[in-house]
Design a protein around this motif. Sequence first.
Motif, PDB file in Angstrom:
ATOM      1  N   SER A   1       0.826  -1.198   0.000  1.00  0.00           N
ATOM      2  CA  SER A   1       0.000   0.000   0.000  1.00  0.00           C
ATOM      3  C   SER A   1       0.870   1.262   0.000  1.00  0.00           C
ATOM      4  O   SER A   1       0.584   2.233  -0.700  1.00  0.00           O
ATOM      5  CB  SER A   1      -0.929  -0.006   1.220  1.00  0.00           C
ATOM      6  OG  SER A   1      -1.870   1.035   1.137  1.00  0.00           O
ATOM      7  N   LEU A   2       1.953   1.229   0.774  1.00  0.00           N
ATOM      8  CA  LEU A   2       2.852   2.387   0.832  1.00  0.00           C
ATOM      9  C   LEU A   2       3.591   2.601  -0.494  1.00  0.00           C
ATOM     10  O   LEU A   2       3.954   3.725  -0.838  1.00  0.00           O
ATOM     11  CB  LEU A   2       3.864   2.213   1.972  1.00  0.00           C
ATOM     12  CG  LEU A   2       3.284   2.234   3.387  1.00  0.00           C
ATOM     13  CD1 LEU A   2       4.366   1.894   4.409  1.00  0.00           C
ATOM     14  CD2 LEU A   2       2.670   3.592   3.705  1.00  0.00           C
TER      15      LEU A   2
ATOM     16  N   VAL B   1       1.007   4.733  -9.025  1.00  0.00           N
ATOM     17  CA  VAL B   1      -0.257   5.349  -9.435  1.00  0.00           C
ATOM     18  C   VAL B   1      -0.046   6.737 -10.029  1.00  0.00           C
ATOM     19  O   VAL B   1      -0.605   7.056 -11.092  1.00  0.00           O
ATOM     20  CB  VAL B   1      -1.239   5.429  -8.241  1.00  0.00           C
ATOM     21  CG1 VAL B   1      -2.443   6.287  -8.597  1.00  0.00           C
ATOM     22  CG2 VAL B   1      -1.694   4.029  -7.847  1.00  0.00           C
ATOM     23  N   PHE B   2       0.759   7.590  -9.382  1.00  0.00           N
ATOM     24  CA  PHE B   2       0.920   8.965  -9.871  1.00  0.00           C
ATOM     25  C   PHE B   2       1.531   9.018 -11.276  1.00  0.00           C
ATOM     26  O   PHE B   2       1.030   9.763 -12.136  1.00  0.00           O
ATOM     27  CB  PHE B   2       1.735   9.804  -8.880  1.00  0.00           C
ATOM     28  CG  PHE B   2       0.892  10.403  -7.786  1.00  0.00           C
ATOM     29  CD1 PHE B   2       0.069  11.484  -8.048  1.00  0.00           C
ATOM     30  CD2 PHE B   2       0.904   9.877  -6.510  1.00  0.00           C
ATOM     31  CE1 PHE B   2      -0.724  12.041  -7.047  1.00  0.00           C
ATOM     32  CE2 PHE B   2       0.125  10.418  -5.499  1.00  0.00           C
ATOM     33  CZ  PHE B   2      -0.704  11.510  -5.765  1.00  0.00           C
ATOM     34  N   PRO B   3       2.608   8.261 -11.573  1.00  0.00           N
ATOM     35  CA  PRO B   3       3.100   8.273 -12.956  1.00  0.00           C
ATOM     36  C   PRO B   3       2.043   7.795 -13.954  1.00  0.00           C
ATOM     37  O   PRO B   3       1.894   8.394 -15.027  1.00  0.00           O
ATOM     38  CB  PRO B   3       4.295   7.310 -12.911  1.00  0.00           C
ATOM     39  CG  PRO B   3       4.774   7.368 -11.505  1.00  0.00           C
ATOM     40  CD  PRO B   3       3.526   7.511 -10.682  1.00  0.00           C
ATOM     41  N   LEU B   4       1.301   6.741 -13.587  1.00  0.00           N
ATOM     42  CA  LEU B   4       0.259   6.227 -14.488  1.00  0.00           C
ATOM     43  C   LEU B   4      -0.773   7.307 -14.807  1.00  0.00           C
ATOM     44  O   LEU B   4      -1.141   7.515 -15.977  1.00  0.00           O
ATOM     45  CB  LEU B   4      -0.421   5.018 -13.838  1.00  0.00           C
ATOM     46  CG  LEU B   4      -1.641   4.453 -14.576  1.00  0.00           C
ATOM     47  CD1 LEU B   4      -1.227   3.858 -15.913  1.00  0.00           C
ATOM     48  CD2 LEU B   4      -2.344   3.402 -13.716  1.00  0.00           C
TER      49      LEU B   4
ATOM     50  N   ILE C   1      -5.113   7.842  -1.850  1.00  0.00           N
ATOM     51  CA  ILE C   1      -4.173   6.793  -1.444  1.00  0.00           C
ATOM     52  C   ILE C   1      -2.974   7.404  -0.730  1.00  0.00           C
ATOM     53  O   ILE C   1      -2.531   6.914   0.319  1.00  0.00           O
ATOM     54  CB  ILE C   1      -3.716   5.980  -2.678  1.00  0.00           C
ATOM     55  CG1 ILE C   1      -4.880   5.119  -3.200  1.00  0.00           C
ATOM     56  CG2 ILE C   1      -2.515   5.097  -2.337  1.00  0.00           C
ATOM     57  CD1 ILE C   1      -4.584   4.461  -4.537  1.00  0.00           C
ATOM     58  N   ALA C   2      -2.455   8.500  -1.282  1.00  0.00           N
ATOM     59  CA  ALA C   2      -1.298   9.162  -0.668  1.00  0.00           C
ATOM     60  C   ALA C   2      -1.635   9.690   0.727  1.00  0.00           C
ATOM     61  O   ALA C   2      -0.849   9.523   1.674  1.00  0.00           O
ATOM     62  CB  ALA C   2      -0.821  10.294  -1.572  1.00  0.00           C
ATOM     63  N   LEU C   3      -2.807  10.326   0.889  1.00  0.00           N
ATOM     64  CA  LEU C   3      -3.205  10.868   2.184  1.00  0.00           C
ATOM     65  C   LEU C   3      -3.413   9.770   3.215  1.00  0.00           C
ATOM     66  O   LEU C   3      -3.024   9.909   4.384  1.00  0.00           O
ATOM     67  CB  LEU C   3      -4.480  11.697   2.032  1.00  0.00           C
ATOM     68  CG  LEU C   3      -4.338  13.022   1.269  1.00  0.00           C
ATOM     69  CD1 LEU C   3      -5.692  13.698   1.112  1.00  0.00           C
ATOM     70  CD2 LEU C   3      -3.349  13.950   1.964  1.00  0.00           C
TER      71      LEU C   3
END
Length: 451
Positions: A393-394, A400-403, A433-435
Amino acid sequence: MSGSNECTDEAGWKRDRGDGSLLDVHRTVRVDRNAPPWRKAAAFLGPGYLVAVGYMDPGNWATSIAGGSAFGYTLLFVALLSNVMAIVLQSLCARLAIASGRDLAQACRDAYPGYVALPLWFLAEIAIVATDIAEVIGTAIGLNLLFGIPLEIGVLITAVDVFLILWLQRLGFRWVEALIVTLLGVIAVCFAVQIAMVDPNWGDVIRGFAPTTEIVSNPEMLYLALGILGATVMPHNLYLHSGIVQTRAYGTTLPEKHQALRFATIDSTVALCFALLVNASILILAAGAFHTTGRTGIAELGEAHSLLAPILGAAVAPTLFGVALLCCGINSTVTATLAGQIVMEGFLDIRLAPWLRRLITRIIAIVPAASVTIWFGESGTARLLILTQVVLSLQLSFAVFPLVMFTMDRRKMGELVAPRWLAGVALAIAVAIALLNVKLLFDFVLGARSH
């Protein structure tokens, strides 16, 4: 590579794509251009089910059983939310692959300078190892439950899966997909029978899919919720899907690409909805069998297995549990193999023999898995399983962000750029997800976890 490696080309990439993803099976599944639509759709059936294996990876069993036994049906909402996130993100993976001809690893390599791409590769490899540890332990526990093989020996036996995968790939990629779908069918049947035995309160089950603020406010519940998220929307699945979609020979014209994207999205969406049923079944089984009987501390797969018979009053229940677990271990072995190959070849632009790549990954996973098994026994493996899912998860944001950024970029995607509504939803998912991960780390620093 050509001179365009040194500068940004008109499509926004800093270098040429190079070889196709998974070159040994690249564009090997034929798509008949003159076939009726249903035949074309059938040609794209398969990659989504390899992605869906992420829902049923043994690490997911650990987090779902722990969550179901501790909090009943409450975390079903997390399973549903994870499924929605997965559908959106996997559709972006297919879009990236079909529009650019690159898998996610190749896209990172071709878009970013080395000082960005190499750390992303390292983080992706950590995710692959975490996935592999989960399947090593899960397969070993399955062998132990069904055949009485000691966990230490079972961990070592998992190394021989290299030969199964090599044999299937030689027969053709459709055979790999057929194995996955068959084992998924066995898993579904096993859980259907067990759920019928548990006979849960379906009103409580339905209410479990409703959101609640308790998930965020309770650190222990958030820890398990993030574990479920990490076990569902797995980083390696994003690399995997963007590679295996390209096993289809779908043509190069814009209409053909549009059609390929539509069929690939349908395939992954249907597969992930099916997987949600199985994923939720694990949690429902734990909630119905353990939480409602006051056994709220069940986390070990072996303990869950041994308690099913006395609670459900049927000797077949633990056998079905063991069979499903073993099938999950084999399935996730195949998908992690392919994801590992995509990550290494895509980021580093080097090619190792598939058996060597698999053996290196498996040895890296076997060392910590065997060490924990020998020193701490089954309770240690349970903690390691849940920890691997939180690690996944971490790592998720770094895939995800590059995608999301790539698929929002019209220069890179051309006419297949993600529509604004889809880009907005995907960006919201990435930020959420980041938060959540920041919140998890904050709780760890403050020692908020009870143990």
